[in-house]
Structures are given as structure tokens and as C-alpha cells.
Motif scaffolding. Structure first.
Motif, PDB file in Angstrom:
ATOM      1  N   ASN A 224      19.278   4.043  -6.259  1.00  0.00           N
ATOM      2  CA  ASN A 224      19.407   3.298  -5.003  1.00  0.00           C
ATOM      3  C   ASN A 224      20.807   2.674  -4.907  1.00  0.00           C
ATOM      4  O   ASN A 224      21.508   2.559  -5.897  1.00  0.00           O
ATOM      5  CB  ASN A 224      18.354   2.187  -4.941  1.00  0.00           C
ATOM      6  CG  ASN A 224      16.938   2.743  -4.978  1.00  0.00           C
ATOM      7  OD1 ASN A 224      16.682   3.824  -4.448  1.00  0.00           O
ATOM      8  ND2 ASN A 224      16.026   2.023  -5.603  1.00  0.00           N
TER       9      ASN A 224
ATOM     10  N   ASN B  93      16.614   5.173  -1.977  1.00  0.00           N
ATOM     11  CA  ASN B  93      16.985   6.593  -1.904  1.00  0.00           C
ATOM     12  C   ASN B  93      15.749   7.436  -1.555  1.00  0.00           C
ATOM     13  O   ASN B  93      14.892   7.692  -2.398  1.00  0.00           O
ATOM     14  CB  ASN B  93      17.565   6.999  -3.267  1.00  0.00           C
ATOM     15  CG  ASN B  93      18.056   8.423  -3.282  1.00  0.00           C
ATOM     16  OD1 ASN B  93      17.580   9.265  -2.516  1.00  0.00           O
ATOM     17  ND2 ASN B  93      19.001   8.698  -4.157  1.00  0.00           N
ATOM     18  N   HIS B  94      15.693   7.884  -0.309  1.00  0.00           N
ATOM     19  CA  HIS B  94      14.465   8.565   0.127  1.00  0.00           C
ATOM     20  C   HIS B  94      14.452  10.040  -0.248  1.00  0.00           C
ATOM     21  O   HIS B  94      13.481  10.742   0.036  1.00  0.00           O
ATOM     22  CB  HIS B  94      14.223   8.355   1.635  1.00  0.00           C
ATOM     23  CG  HIS B  94      15.293   8.906   2.521  1.00  0.00           C
ATOM     24  ND1 HIS B  94      16.432   8.211   2.820  1.00  0.00           N
ATOM     25  CD2 HIS B  94      15.391  10.083   3.172  1.00  0.00           C
ATOM     26  CE1 HIS B  94      17.187   8.944   3.624  1.00  0.00           C
ATOM     27  NE2 HIS B  94      16.579  10.089   3.844  1.00  0.00           N
TER      28      HIS B  94
ATOM     29  N   ARG C 159      19.501   0.012  -0.301  1.00  0.00           N
ATOM     30  CA  ARG C 159      19.096   1.258   0.358  1.00  0.00           C
ATOM     31  C   ARG C 159      18.216   2.012  -0.632  1.00  0.00           C
ATOM     32  O   ARG C 159      18.633   2.294  -1.754  1.00  0.00           O
ATOM     33  CB  ARG C 159      20.321   2.115   0.714  1.00  0.00           C
ATOM     34  CG  ARG C 159      19.943   3.365   1.507  1.00  0.00           C
ATOM     35  CD  ARG C 159      21.152   4.226   1.794  1.00  0.00           C
ATOM     36  NE  ARG C 159      21.644   4.901   0.601  1.00  0.00           N
ATOM     37  CZ  ARG C 159      21.138   6.028   0.126  1.00  0.00           C
ATOM     38  NH1 ARG C 159      20.129   6.645   0.733  1.00  0.00           N
ATOM     39  NH2 ARG C 159      21.632   6.583  -0.971  1.00  0.00           N
TER      40      ARG C 159
ATOM     41  N   ASN D  33      18.372   6.090   7.062  1.00  0.00           N
ATOM     42  CA  ASN D  33      18.212   5.496   5.721  1.00  0.00           C
ATOM     43  C   ASN D  33      17.254   4.316   5.747  1.00  0.00           C
ATOM     44  O   ASN D  33      17.144   3.635   6.760  1.00  0.00           O
ATOM     45  CB  ASN D  33      19.566   5.014   5.208  1.00  0.00           C
ATOM     46  CG  ASN D  33      20.466   6.170   4.852  1.00  0.00           C
ATOM     47  OD1 ASN D  33      20.075   7.042   4.078  1.00  0.00           O
ATOM     48  ND2 ASN D  33      21.649   6.210   5.444  1.00  0.00           N
ATOM     49  N   TYR D  34      16.614   4.081   4.618  1.00  0.00           N
ATOM     50  CA  TYR D  34      15.629   2.987   4.502  1.00  0.00           C
ATOM     51  C   TYR D  34      16.253   1.814   3.751  1.00  0.00           C
ATOM     52  O   TYR D  34      16.846   2.013   2.692  1.00  0.00           O
ATOM     53  CB  TYR D  34      14.403   3.458   3.726  1.00  0.00           C
ATOM     54  CG  TYR D  34      13.584   4.495   4.438  1.00  0.00           C
ATOM     55  CD1 TYR D  34      12.427   4.146   5.133  1.00  0.00           C
ATOM     56  CD2 TYR D  34      13.963   5.830   4.423  1.00  0.00           C
ATOM     57  CE1 TYR D  34      11.666   5.098   5.789  1.00  0.00           C
ATOM     58  CE2 TYR D  34      13.209   6.791   5.082  1.00  0.00           C
ATOM     59  CZ  TYR D  34      12.060   6.416   5.762  1.00  0.00           C
ATOM     60  OH  TYR D  34      11.323   7.363   6.409  1.00  0.00           O
ATOM     61  N   TRP D  35      16.065   0.628   4.283  1.00  0.00           N
ATOM     62  CA  TRP D  35      16.680  -0.573   3.691  1.00  0.00           C
ATOM     63  C   TRP D  35      15.640  -1.668   3.502  1.00  0.00           C
ATOM     64  O   TRP D  35      14.696  -1.787   4.284  1.00  0.00           O
ATOM     65  CB  TRP D  35      17.776  -1.112   4.609  1.00  0.00           C
ATOM     66  CG  TRP D  35      18.925  -0.180   4.772  1.00  0.00           C
ATOM     67  CD1 TRP D  35      19.018   0.861   5.656  1.00  0.00           C
ATOM     68  CD2 TRP D  35      20.153  -0.185   4.035  1.00  0.00           C
ATOM     69  NE1 TRP D  35      20.232   1.503   5.514  1.00  0.00           N
ATOM     70  CE2 TRP D  35      20.945   0.876   4.519  1.00  0.00           C
ATOM     71  CE3 TRP D  35      20.667  -0.995   3.005  1.00  0.00           C
ATOM     72  CZ2 TRP D  35      22.220   1.147   4.028  1.00  0.00           C
ATOM     73  CZ3 TRP D  35      21.934  -0.710   2.507  1.00  0.00           C
ATOM     74  CH2 TRP D  35      22.704   0.350   3.012  1.00  0.00           C
TER      75      TRP D  35
ATOM     76  N   ARG E 120      14.847   1.018   9.085  1.00  0.00           N
ATOM     77  CA  ARG E 120      15.664   2.240   9.024  1.00  0.00           C
ATOM     78  C   ARG E 120      16.924   2.054   9.838  1.00  0.00           C
ATOM     79  O   ARG E 120      16.888   1.446  10.915  1.00  0.00           O
ATOM     80  CB  ARG E 120      14.889   3.421   9.610  1.00  0.00           C
ATOM     81  CG  ARG E 120      13.764   3.836   8.715  1.00  0.00           C
ATOM     82  CD  ARG E 120      13.144   5.116   9.218  1.00  0.00           C
ATOM     83  NE  ARG E 120      13.838   6.268   8.672  1.00  0.00           N
ATOM     84  CZ  ARG E 120      13.470   7.527   8.908  1.00  0.00           C
ATOM     85  NH1 ARG E 120      12.457   7.790   9.700  1.00  0.00           N
ATOM     86  NH2 ARG E 120      14.136   8.529   8.369  1.00  0.00           N
TER      87      ARG E 120
END
Ligand code: GN1
Ligand code: MG
Length: 348
Positions: free
Chosen positions: A31, A53-54, A51, A102-104, A97
Motif C-alpha cells: 500500500n 492496493n486493489h 491507498r 483508487n481506494y483510500w 475512491r
């Protein structure tokens, strides 16, 4: 990522009055983590922005759901450490997002703390092992079936071995020929993997809720009192075996140098003993005799598995771990293989 982008995503995760700034934080391999400083109610406050890591955690929502249930549960237990829970956003979620998909998420930043990566002495190792032991203890009755595997087969070495063989066969980065020595060392380690696999299949190892990333960097210490404060990084908390949690502690606390040091690591036996003592102080009464007998096998297994993961990533062309130099994964492989050899020689 640029400050303006980081500020914009932080605004979705947190209400604040003024943006002060942010900087990269820590050295995670998966991440991206930043410390952000903002002004809130006239005070300067810090947070950890991350963030997720997806590409590694394919279902970020599920990761957060697991973390939410584990944190809620831990808070109801007699668990004398802080719970590393993410903050709920103004929108009532745990994840946001950005425009790039990205996911936060955001966490409180615990000031005046440190994690003992590569620095732990006997006393710190013992305290960290107590904290990881207390974590396992607090979760020993948690219904494991309520947690989803955030990375399927994370410590399924048979599956990782099969993937290694595929990469070896395909040789996508053309590195197989120059890596003969490391590949052979991996085949020499196979009996360790087979022993663990046999124990798992025989049903002798209870399936428990485990942390699965019990490295030295995932325990926070108070810089003033030098007491362990919190077990962090709950992304891989899921059903597993206790052997891997003990094993990853040995892998990261007991060597005399860090996992990517190009010189050969040795095992500090006094630290190994401190880890066992601290861990068993919290877990002795509920672990089975088979689990207690095989803790050192867990150390060999997880170190060998880490070597296998680094080598597979090297051969695949550095697609998983962040690297900071071209041969980083190869150096990490050699280091972990040498450590495995020391563990087997000194504890086998
Ligand atoms: C990764 O990103 P970090 O440092 O928390 C990895 C661990 C490895 C570790 C090796 C999800 O952890 O399993 O042991 O690197 N995490 C994942 O340094 O693969
Ligand atoms: Mg981690």
C-alpha cells in the motif's frame, strides 16, 4: 501522487479547516502511506492516509468489513492495547475512491511512536511477542467463518509453489538462467513446506483467526516508555494457523539484519527465545501441544515461503512487491534463503 490530489481525497475522508501538507510515510511493500497534517478546530493534527492496493486486495470493501468486525470485537475484550481502527468518513464509510478508481482510507496518527523494524533488542522482541500473543488471545473465540479471506490462499504454500513452477516454466522476464542457484535453494527447502502442508492436511493445526503479517514493523511502541502500544496493519487478519504468526515474528525480529540487506543474515538466538517466551506468556493455555511443538517449524516455513514469494516475483519481472533497486527482489530472496538455512541449522 501530487499534493493537490492527496488534499482532495483527504477532504472526502476527513473534515478539516486547513490543509497543511503531507509526506510519504513508512516502507510498506504493497500500500502507499502518507502522513497528513491539517488544521482542525484551531489545532494542528496528523493522520495516516493510505491507498489500499486493489490489485493485491481485490475486494477492498471486504478488507474493511473484516477490519471493522475485528476492531469492534477487540474493543469488547480484555485486550490491553490500542485498537488500530480506521476512521469513519464524514459520509459514514471507511473507504473513498478517487477519480482514478483508487481506494483510500484514513487512520489516527499516533504521535511519539515507532515500530522496531530491524532494531529490536531482546526486551522489545519480548514485548512485541506479548502484543501479538495478546492479539491472538483476544481473538481466540472470534467466529472465524465471519471473516473473508482478503487474499485467497495467502499462506497456502502449495498454491504458491504451483505458481512458482508456472513462472519458472514461462520465464516471462528471462531471468531463470541467471537465477539457478536461488532456484535450487528453493527446491532444497521444499521438505519444510511439505511438513507444514502435511500438518495442515492432517487436521492437527486448528484454524484460528490470525494476523498473517506479524512483522517487526507492525507493532507500534511508545517512544517515551518503550512499551508496545498497538498491533497495526489488520488487512490480512483472517483464518489461518498460529504457526505463521509466530513464524513471521521470528523472520523479522530475530535476524541480525533486515530482509533486504545484501549481506548474509544470522539468527539471534537470544531474540528467538525472547519471542517464544513473550508469545507463550499470552498463548500457552489455549494453544494445542502440536501448535507449541511446531512454533520453530513455523519460523522455517514462513521464512522459506517469503523467499519463495520474493524469488517468484523476481522471476516474474517484479510485478508484486515495490522495489527500490533493480535487483531488490533477488537480494531479498538470497537474504531469506540464508536466514532459512540459519533457522534450520539452529533450531531443526
Ligand atoms: C508485504 O507491505 P507490507 O510490508 O505490510 C506483504 C507481506 C510480506 C512483506 C515482506 C499483502 O507487507 O506478506 O511479508 O511485504 N503483504 C502482502 O516485507 O503481500
Ligand atoms: Mg502488511
Amino acid at each position: 501522487m501530487q499534493q493537490s490530489g492527496l488534499e482532495a481525497i483527504t477532504r472526502r475522508l476527513l473534515s478539516f479547516d486547513r490543509w497543511i501538507g503531507c509526506a510519504a510515510f513508512g516502507n510498506g511493500n504493497i500500500n502507499d502511506t502518507y502522513r497528513v497534517d491539517v488544521e482542525q478546530e484551531g489545532e494542528q493534527r496528523s493522520f495516516l492516509l493510505q491507498r489500499l492496493n486493489h490489485l493485491v486486495f481485490r475486494e477492498p470493501e471486504v478488507v474493511m468489513q473484516n477490519i471493522r468486525s475485528v476492531c469492534e470485537y477487540l474493543r469488547q475484550q480484555d485486550y490491553p492495547y490500542q485498537v488500530a481502527a480506521p476512521l469513519t468518513t464524514p459520509g459514514g464509510t471507511l473507504l473513498e475512491r478517487d477519480d482514478a478508481g483508487n481506494y483510500w482510507r484514513i487512520f489516527p496518527f499516533l504521535k511519539n511512536t515507532f515500530s522496531p523494524e530491524g532494531l529490536a533488542d531482546v526486551d522489545m522482541a519480548c514485548k512485541a511477542a506479548c502484543a501479538y500473543g495478546a492479539f491472538a488471545r483476544a481473538l481466540r473465540h472470534f467466529p472465524a467463518e465471519e471473516l473473508v479471506e482478503t487474499i485467497p490462499g495467502f499462506h497456502d504454500t502449495d498454491r504458491r509453489w504451483a505458481h512458482f513452477l508456472e513462472v519458472l516454466h514461462e520465464d516471462p522476464a528471462g531471468r531463470v538462467r541467471e537465477s539457478r542457484v536461488e532456484i535450487e535453494a528453493m527446491f532444497a527447502a521444499k521438505p519444510v513446506f511439505d511438513r507444514v502442508s502435511g500438518l495442515k492436511k492432517s487436521g492437527e493445526l486448528p484454524r484460528r483467526v490470525t494476523h498473517n503479517d506479524t512483522k517487526a514493523g507492525n507493532v507500534l511502541f511508545d517512544a517515551g516508555t518503550r512499551q508496545a502500544l498497538a498491533v497495526i496493519d489488520l488487512d490480512t487478519v483472517m483464518p489461518g494457523t498460529i504457526l505463521s504468526d509466530f513464524g513471521d515474528m521470528v523472520r523479522t525480529f530475530a535476524p541480525d539484519r533486515q530482509e533486504d540487506d545484501p549481506s548474509t543474515p544470522d539468527l539471534r538466538m537470544e531474540v528467538l527465545e525472547a519471542l517464544r517466551e513473550g508469545f507463550l506468556a499470552e498463548t500457552r493455555d489455549f494453544l494445542t501441544p502440536q501448535e507449541k511443538e511446531n512454533l520453530f517449524l513455523g519460523a522455517a516455513w514462513i521464512t522459506g515461503e517469503q523467499a519463495l514469494r520474493f524469488l517468484t516475483d523476481w522471476l516474474a519481472g517484479d510485478v508484486y512487491y515495490k522495489i527500490r533497486r533493480p535487483d531488490h527482489n533477488l537480494a531479498r530472496t538470497r537474504n531469506q534463503q540464508a536466514l532459512l538455512e540459519a533457522i534450520v541449522r539452529k533450531t531443526g
